[in-house]
Design a protein around this motif. Structure first.
Motif, PDB file in Angstrom:
ATOM      1  N   VAL A 438      50.600  34.868  40.903  1.00  0.00           N
ATOM      2  CA  VAL A 438      50.709  36.129  41.684  1.00  0.00           C
ATOM      3  C   VAL A 438      51.115  37.266  41.102  1.00  0.00           C
ATOM      4  O   VAL A 438      50.174  38.091  41.066  1.00  0.00           O
ATOM      5  CB  VAL A 438      51.827  35.894  42.782  1.00  0.00           C
ATOM      6  N   TYR A 439      51.748  37.168  39.874  1.00  0.00           N
ATOM      7  CA  TYR A 439      51.965  38.443  39.160  1.00  0.00           C
ATOM      8  C   TYR A 439      51.165  38.862  38.190  1.00  0.00           C
ATOM      9  O   TYR A 439      50.686  40.241  37.918  1.00  0.00           O
ATOM     10  CB  TYR A 439      53.529  38.331  38.447  1.00  0.00           C
ATOM     11  N   MET A 440      50.438  38.089  37.762  1.00  0.00           N
ATOM     12  CA  MET A 440      49.150  37.994  36.638  1.00  0.00           C
ATOM     13  C   MET A 440      47.794  38.676  37.730  1.00  0.00           C
ATOM     14  O   MET A 440      47.175  39.836  37.280  1.00  0.00           O
ATOM     15  CB  MET A 440      48.539  36.594  36.438  1.00  0.00           C
ATOM     16  N   GLU A 441      47.770  38.502  38.867  1.00  0.00           N
ATOM     17  CA  GLU A 441      46.751  38.838  39.728  1.00  0.00           C
ATOM     18  C   GLU A 441      47.254  40.389  39.962  1.00  0.00           C
ATOM     19  O   GLU A 441      46.336  41.102  40.353  1.00  0.00           O
ATOM     20  CB  GLU A 441      46.805  38.017  41.141  1.00  0.00           C
ATOM     21  N   MET A 442      48.393  40.782  40.128  1.00  0.00           N
ATOM     22  CA  MET A 442      48.921  42.174  40.417  1.00  0.00           C
ATOM     23  C   MET A 442      48.347  43.096  39.388  1.00  0.00           C
ATOM     24  O   MET A 442      48.150  44.220  39.530  1.00  0.00           O
ATOM     25  CB  MET A 442      50.035  42.310  40.346  1.00  0.00           C
ATOM     26  N   ASN A 443      48.087  42.550  38.134  1.00  0.00           N
ATOM     27  CA  ASN A 443      47.547  43.412  37.081  1.00  0.00           C
ATOM     28  C   ASN A 443      46.237  44.003  37.280  1.00  0.00           C
ATOM     29  O   ASN A 443      45.728  45.034  36.913  1.00  0.00           O
ATOM     30  CB  ASN A 443      47.543  42.741  35.718  1.00  0.00           C
ATOM     31  N   TRP A 444      45.373  43.223  38.285  1.00  0.00           N
ATOM     32  CA  TRP A 444      44.079  43.503  38.409  1.00  0.00           C
ATOM     33  C   TRP A 444      43.972  44.429  39.573  1.00  0.00           C
ATOM     34  O   TRP A 444      43.004  45.241  39.909  1.00  0.00           O
ATOM     35  CB  TRP A 444      43.138  42.350  38.704  1.00  0.00           C
ATOM     36  N   LEU A 445      45.074  44.771  40.293  1.00  0.00           N
ATOM     37  CA  LEU A 445      44.862  45.684  41.529  1.00  0.00           C
ATOM     38  C   LEU A 445      45.129  46.927  40.993  1.00  0.00           C
ATOM     39  O   LEU A 445      44.511  47.692  41.643  1.00  0.00           O
ATOM     40  CB  LEU A 445      46.488  45.360  42.304  1.00  0.00           C
ATOM     41  N   VAL A 446      45.425  47.330  39.768  1.00  0.00           N
ATOM     42  CA  VAL A 446      45.328  48.684  39.262  1.00  0.00           C
ATOM     43  C   VAL A 446      44.055  48.993  39.271  1.00  0.00           C
ATOM     44  O   VAL A 446      43.460  50.372  39.322  1.00  0.00           O
ATOM     45  CB  VAL A 446      46.136  48.689  38.066  1.00  0.00           C
ATOM     46  N   GLN A 447      42.995  48.058  38.918  1.00  0.00           N
ATOM     47  CA  GLN A 447      41.704  48.470  38.611  1.00  0.00           C
ATOM     48  C   GLN A 447      40.791  48.400  39.750  1.00  0.00           C
ATOM     49  O   GLN A 447      39.660  48.832  39.889  1.00  0.00           O
ATOM     50  CB  GLN A 447      40.997  47.491  37.554  1.00  0.00           C
ATOM     51  N   ASP A 448      41.188  47.847  40.860  1.00  0.00           N
ATOM     52  CA  ASP A 448      40.586  47.872  42.143  1.00  0.00           C
ATOM     53  C   ASP A 448      41.221  49.036  43.056  1.00  0.00           C
ATOM     54  O   ASP A 448      42.171  48.889  43.841  1.00  0.00           O
ATOM     55  CB  ASP A 448      40.880  46.718  42.771  1.00  0.00           C
ATOM     56  N   LYS A 449      40.289  50.091  43.260  1.00  0.00           N
ATOM     57  CA  LYS A 449      40.389  51.306  43.785  1.00  0.00           C
ATOM     58  C   LYS A 449      40.586  51.111  45.272  1.00  0.00           C
ATOM     59  O   LYS A 449      40.995  51.678  45.993  1.00  0.00           O
ATOM     60  CB  LYS A 449      39.465  52.185  43.535  1.00  0.00           C
ATOM     61  N   ALA A 450      39.848  50.073  45.645  1.00  0.00           N
ATOM     62  CA  ALA A 450      39.973  49.651  47.300  1.00  0.00           C
ATOM     63  C   ALA A 450      41.275  48.955  47.661  1.00  0.00           C
ATOM     64  O   ALA A 450      41.687  49.370  48.954  1.00  0.00           O
ATOM     65  CB  ALA A 450      38.881  48.664  47.599  1.00  0.00           C
ATOM     66  N   VAL A 451      42.160  48.712  46.796  1.00  0.00           N
ATOM     67  CA  VAL A 451      43.629  48.184  46.936  1.00  0.00           C
ATOM     68  C   VAL A 451      44.400  49.068  46.231  1.00  0.00           C
ATOM     69  O   VAL A 451      45.390  49.433  47.207  1.00  0.00           O
ATOM     70  CB  VAL A 451      43.556  46.838  46.294  1.00  0.00           C
ATOM     71  N   HIS A 452      44.235  49.650  45.238  1.00  0.00           N
ATOM     72  CA  HIS A 452      45.421  50.481  44.601  1.00  0.00           C
ATOM     73  C   HIS A 452      44.602  51.852  44.510  1.00  0.00           C
ATOM     74  O   HIS A 452      43.928  52.310  43.668  1.00  0.00           O
ATOM     75  CB  HIS A 452      45.747  49.970  43.301  1.00  0.00           C
ATOM     76  N   SER A 453      44.945  52.707  45.620  1.00  0.00           N
ATOM     77  CA  SER A 453      44.226  53.973  45.600  1.00  0.00           C
ATOM     78  C   SER A 453      45.427  55.083  45.445  1.00  0.00           C
ATOM     79  O   SER A 453      44.829  56.376  45.310  1.00  0.00           O
ATOM     80  CB  SER A 453      43.922  54.261  47.168  1.00  0.00           C
ATOM     81  N   LEU A 454      46.488  54.753  44.699  1.00  0.00           N
ATOM     82  CA  LEU A 454      47.441  56.111  44.450  1.00  0.00           C
ATOM     83  C   LEU A 454      47.018  56.421  43.131  1.00  0.00           C
ATOM     84  O   LEU A 454      46.446  55.935  42.241  1.00  0.00           O
ATOM     85  CB  LEU A 454      48.720  55.321  44.007  1.00  0.00           C
TER      86      LEU A 454
END
Length: 538
Positions: A438-454
């Motif tokens: 789960v925490y490894m997957e969290m690292n990819w959220l930064v690169q996905d603008k659809a999910v991490h828009s901050l």
């Protein structure tokens, strides 16, 4: 009849010698008793390295102490952010920063050289630990082959290779794992008959850099050098050289980190042994805890390990052969029993407390299997021979190594051990690896603008409740803009807090009584929480 009985007993004993006695006549020249085959050191290295790399990638962090007492402070040394436990407060100073820097330096070099993200740095350090463990295991294996014979050596190799205990401990970032490494080096050097300074240096490093209590495992080596070999001055010389040579830099590093003179190995002994409460406030278990834990991690080998010493002398008496080896059997098998006698009686028990003797458990189990094979060969093969002798009136007996007639026994025990160990290791991965995933997957959220828009630089809070102990470390947070936050839950003990500006600043709201500090918590409804990720509390 009496003459036949004596002759039969003497001929049966020949089964257990590695070579024919020099009295054998020329008619027996072709009946050579060959020592059992054992893998070379290089073959053992390749096999063990493969197993340890598997552990480095797929084993879980099974102890929250590994996360908060070692990975988190190391993350702070490398990236300037991380959690601090009360053990690292200058008020108590029972943990060593020298041990942390031993790991942080190669990790920093790797991170700077390859500009790697933090997850890759985490796994690089684990792979480095697996490489160090493999080298120590191969050295230990070579020592066992020389001291106990190639058959015991190859059994030890199998037990080390597939053991769930080694799968868990080999790449753990813990002082007890470091002590396990040093135990294998010190015992391997002792068994090989190498220079005494190798064993002394390993025990000193284990006790000073790793875990002070691991010095107990050096007692048999000290007895051998002092009482058996009478090399008192040489022993004292090496103790002084390596004791001072290792202690001085450790004290220097720790004193610089804490801002005062600190002897961390002494502090941890004082806390655990001489404080009023000691570690018992963190939980107490009865005697069965280690029995169950040992059976899960070593299954059939664990009970066999406990009977290795009596079984050795029983087999020697029944078979009527001398016990081989340069060192008395009781002395070379003493270390594990000392550890068990001390730690099994302590109220506070943890799985990692047994890490330093995991290789010795494998050794003792292999010795027991070897003794059972000797007894089987003597009783069963000897009985068959005596029956043939009576029926055919012959005194001839083919020379044969005992492992040939009893190979099925070693194969059966090894097969059961491998099956149970592999199934247990797979169960640990399948059942408890989710937090790392789960925490490894969290690292990819930064690169996905659809999910991490901050926008960059915006603080992101990852909130956890009672699952705080499953957090694998800040190495799995994308960057320093991401922060782990605690919310109040059923857990009522003391949680760690983020480091301040330096390691020598005394943090507020710290205690050594495991009392809850409510200042650690954030409210889900306060304005201090800017964002939650994931949307549900973990």
């Amino acid at each position: 009849m009496a003459m036949t009985s004596v002759r039969s007993r003497g001929q049966a004993a020949a089964h257990y010698h590695r070579k024919n006695s020099p009295e054998n006549d020329s008619s027996q020249a072709n009946d050579v008793v060959r020592a059992p085959w054992a893998p070379t050191g290089y073959t053992a290295f390749k096999a063990l390295m493969s197993a340890r790399l598997v552990a480095a990638i797929w084993s879980n962090i099974s102890d929250c102490d590994e996360t908060y007492n070692y990975w988190e402070p190391t993350h702070y040394l490398m990236y300037g952010a991380g959690f601090q436990t009360w053990e690292y407060s200058p008020v108590y100073a029972i943990r060593s920063y020298a041990y942390l820097w031993l790991h942080a330096m190669p990790a920093l070099f790797y991170g700077k050289l390859f500009q790697s993200n933090k997850v890759l740095v985490f796994f690089f350090l684990r792979c480095l630990l697996s490489f160090c463990c493999t080298l120590c295991e191969v050295y230990f294996y070579r020592g066992v082959c020389k001291q106990f014979g190639s058959h015991v050596g190859r059994l030890v190799l199998v037990f080390l290779l597939f053991s769930t205990g080694m799968f868990i401990s080999s790449t753990a970032f813990l002082p007890s794992t470091f002590s396990m490494y040093m135990t294998m080096v010190s015992m391997g050097a002792w068994f090989l008959g190498a220079a005494h300074w190798v064993s002394v240096a390993s025990v000193a490093a284990s006790a000073i850099v790793g875990w002070p209590f691991a010095g107990i495992l050096g007692i048999p080596i000290a007895i051998d050098i002092l009482m058996k070999k009478k090399k008192i001055l040489e022993f004292l010389k090496w103790v002084a050289i390596f004791g001072i040579g290792i202690l001085v830099p450790v004290v220097y590093v720790d004193s610089m980190a804490y801002g005062k003179i600190v002897l961390a190995p002494l502090n941890i002994v004082l806390y655990n042994v001489f404080s009023q409460h000691g570690p018992d406030i963190y939980g107490q278990e009865d005697f069965s805890y280690y029995i169950i834990n040992g059976c899960l991690n070593f299954n059939v080998v664990f009970p066999l390990a406990f009977v290795a010493l009596p079984l050795t002398y029983f087999a020697a008496y029944i078979v009527d052969i001398p016990i081989s080896g340069r060192t008395p059997a009781w002395l070379r098998l003493l270390a594990m029993y000392l550890w068990v006698a001390i730690f099994f009686l302590q109220s506070h028990k943890e799985e990692r407390f047994l890490f330093p003797i995991y290789p010795l458990i494998a050794l003792h189990g292999a010795v027991s299997v070897d003794c059972l094979q000797k007894l089987y060969c003597h009783v069963v093969v000897g009985w068959r021979y005596r029956r043939v002798q009576r029926e055919h009136s012959t005194a001839a007996m083919p020379y044969q190594h005992y492992t040939q007639s009893s190979a099925w026994l070693a194969i059966l025990i090894s097969a059961a051990f491998i099956l149970l160990s592999v199934s247990r290791s797979l169960a640990l991965y399948k059942g408890y690896h989710a937090p790392l995933d789960v925490y490894m997957e969290m690292n990819w959220l930064v690169q996905d603008k659809a999910v991490h828009s901050l926008p960059p630089g915006k603080q992101v809070n990852v909130c956890v409740g009672k699952e705080w102990y499953r957090f694998p470390s800040s190495f799995f947070l994308p960057n320093n803009d991401w922060h782990l936050q605690f919310i109040q839950s059923e857990f009522k003990g003391q949680l760690p807090k983020p480091y301040g500006n330096s390691t020598f600043v005394i943090p507020s709201h710290m205690n050594d009584m495991n009392l809850e500090e409510v200042s650690r918590y954030v409210s889900l409804f306060s304005g201090s929480i800017s964002n939650f990720l994931p949307s549900r509390v973990l």
